[in-house]
Design a protein around this motif. Structure first.
Motif, PDB file in Angstrom:
ATOM      1  N   GLU A 141     -11.297 -19.772 -10.051  1.00 51.55           N
ATOM      2  CA  GLU A 141     -10.116 -20.407  -9.470  1.00 51.55           C
ATOM      3  C   GLU A 141     -10.000 -20.197  -7.971  1.00 51.55           C
ATOM      4  O   GLU A 141      -9.167 -20.826  -7.321  1.00 51.55           O
ATOM      5  N   TRP A 142     -10.859 -19.313  -7.418  1.00 47.75           N
ATOM      6  CA  TRP A 142     -10.731 -18.947  -6.015  1.00 47.75           C
ATOM      7  C   TRP A 142     -12.087 -18.975  -5.328  1.00 47.75           C
ATOM      8  O   TRP A 142     -13.121 -18.720  -5.950  1.00 47.75           O
ATOM      9  N   GLU A 143     -12.056 -19.246  -4.026  1.00 45.94           N
ATOM     10  CA  GLU A 143     -13.235 -19.178  -3.169  1.00 45.94           C
ATOM     11  C   GLU A 143     -13.014 -18.085  -2.131  1.00 45.94           C
ATOM     12  O   GLU A 143     -11.989 -18.101  -1.421  1.00 45.94           O
ATOM     13  N   VAL A 144     -13.934 -17.135  -2.041  1.00 45.35           N
ATOM     14  CA  VAL A 144     -13.824 -16.069  -1.046  1.00 45.35           C
ATOM     15  C   VAL A 144     -14.407 -16.573   0.269  1.00 45.35           C
ATOM     16  O   VAL A 144     -15.601 -16.858   0.364  1.00 45.35           O
ATOM     17  N   LEU A 145     -13.567 -16.680   1.284  1.00 43.83           N
ATOM     18  CA  LEU A 145     -13.986 -17.183   2.594  1.00 43.83           C
ATOM     19  C   LEU A 145     -14.352 -16.054   3.549  1.00 43.83           C
ATOM     20  O   LEU A 145     -15.158 -16.249   4.455  1.00 43.83           O
TER      21      LEU A 145
ATOM     22  N   VAL B 288      -9.396 -10.136   4.462  1.00 47.33           N
ATOM     23  CA  VAL B 288      -9.701 -10.824   3.213  1.00 47.33           C
ATOM     24  C   VAL B 288      -9.054 -12.201   3.288  1.00 47.33           C
ATOM     25  O   VAL B 288      -7.846 -12.318   3.499  1.00 47.33           O
ATOM     26  N   LYS B 289      -9.853 -13.217   3.143  1.00 45.14           N
ATOM     27  CA  LYS B 289      -9.375 -14.604   3.192  1.00 45.14           C
ATOM     28  C   LYS B 289      -9.933 -15.333   1.982  1.00 45.14           C
ATOM     29  O   LYS B 289     -11.134 -15.442   1.806  1.00 45.14           O
ATOM     30  N   VAL B 290      -9.041 -15.817   1.143  1.00 44.70           N
ATOM     31  CA  VAL B 290      -9.451 -16.509  -0.077  1.00 44.70           C
ATOM     32  C   VAL B 290      -8.685 -17.820  -0.213  1.00 44.70           C
ATOM     33  O   VAL B 290      -7.537 -17.926   0.220  1.00 44.70           O
ATOM     34  N   ARG B 291      -9.337 -18.803  -0.794  1.00 49.36           N
ATOM     35  CA  ARG B 291      -8.692 -20.110  -1.013  1.00 49.36           C
ATOM     36  C   ARG B 291      -8.613 -20.405  -2.503  1.00 49.36           C
ATOM     37  O   ARG B 291      -9.591 -20.266  -3.226  1.00 49.36           O
ATOM     38  N   ARG B 292      -7.404 -20.784  -2.936  1.00 49.91           N
ATOM     39  CA  ARG B 292      -7.249 -21.220  -4.324  1.00 49.91           C
ATOM     40  C   ARG B 292      -7.841 -22.630  -4.453  1.00 49.91           C
ATOM     41  O   ARG B 292      -7.495 -23.524  -3.663  1.00 49.91           O
ATOM     42  N   ARG B 293      -8.706 -22.809  -5.399  1.00 47.85           N
ATOM     43  CA  ARG B 293      -9.322 -24.124  -5.577  1.00 47.85           C
ATOM     44  C   ARG B 293      -8.260 -25.142  -5.972  1.00 47.85           C
ATOM     45  O   ARG B 293      -7.346 -24.840  -6.738  1.00 47.85           O
ATOM     46  N   ALA B 294      -8.404 -26.347  -5.439  1.00 49.92           N
ATOM     47  CA  ALA B 294      -7.454 -27.417  -5.749  1.00 49.92           C
ATOM     48  C   ALA B 294      -7.573 -27.784  -7.218  1.00 49.92           C
ATOM     49  O   ALA B 294      -8.670 -27.746  -7.802  1.00 49.92           O
ATOM     50  N   ALA B 295      -6.442 -28.139  -7.802  1.00 49.39           N
ATOM     51  CA  ALA B 295      -6.440 -28.486  -9.232  1.00 49.39           C
ATOM     52  C   ALA B 295      -7.206 -29.781  -9.469  1.00 49.39           C
ATOM     53  O   ALA B 295      -7.259 -30.647  -8.610  1.00 49.39           O
TER      54      ALA B 295
END
Length: 213
Positions: A179-183, A206-213
């Motif tokens: 569900e997440w991408e670690v940037l 720490v920078k993470v992006r929640r994947r789009a639904a």
């Protein structure tokens, strides 16, 4: 999250007293890691946890974000409100007094930013960071920045403050697989100008992006 207690009021009073020690506790400039990590993000809604005197909120608002700034200190929030008005972005910034350990802001945000939210005064930091991740909207970003253990531990040891590594902060978030991408999960060295003059600081990012639904 725990219920609001007398200890939480003591925590708030401690921060109010710290802010009253000087007319401005912080520089008024945005945090270096925020500038580096958010400059290229498309503006949307942002939640600034531990917003202090408003430097980060103002920077975001000037770039088109609608910002909710949250802090436990009434003194900090009063100063932030004045700085926001002076910067001409009062229509883009909402300031809330919250003890994050007891009451987290409602809603989902395109950016949730937590800078130097270390566990002073019994703050349940790990629980707060997990709640911060829950507040990230699909496609949105969580940015967690802290002081490096190696660079700062000797300054904070007497206050019994534990400084996690970036990898430890990432693990604390307990992000659902897929569900997440670690940037970013790293240490970041940057120039800093404080009361003692110019120096170099090392922070964890720490920078993470929640994947789009």
């Amino acid at each position: 999250m725990h219920k609001h207690t007398a200890a939480d009021e003591d925590h708030a009073a401690t921060w109010d007293a710290r802010y009253r020690e000087s007319d401005r506790l912080w520089s008024g400039e945005p945090n270096a890691a925020l500038v580096r990590e958010a400059a290229d993000l498309p503006p949307g809604t942002a939640l600034d946890l531990g917003s202090g005197e408003g430097g980060d909120a103002i920077w975001l608002a000037r770039r088109g974000w609608r910002v909710t700034g949250v802090d436990i200190s009434r003194v900090a929030l009063e100063r932030a409100a004045a700085h926001v008005r002076a910067a001409g972005v009062a229509d883009r910034v909402e300031l809330l007094r919250r003890d994050l350990g007891a009451e987290f802001p409602e809603g989902r945000f395109d950016l949730v930013s937590a800078h130097f939210l270390h566990a002073h005064g019994g703050l349940p930091r790990e629980a707060v960071l997990r709640r911060a991740a829950e507040a990230v909207a699909p496609g949105g970003v969580l940015l967690v920045v802290g002081h490096s253990r190696n660079a700062h531990q000797h300054h904070l040891a007497e206050a019994h403050v534990v400084l996690p590594t970036a990898e430890e902060d990432l693990a604390v978030l307990e992000l659902a697989e897929g569900e997440w991408e670690v940037l970013a999960c790293e240490e970041y060295e940057h120039a800093y100008t404080g009361a003692e003059g110019e120096s170099t600081r090392v922070d964890t990012v720490v920078k993470v992006r929640r994947r789009a639904a």
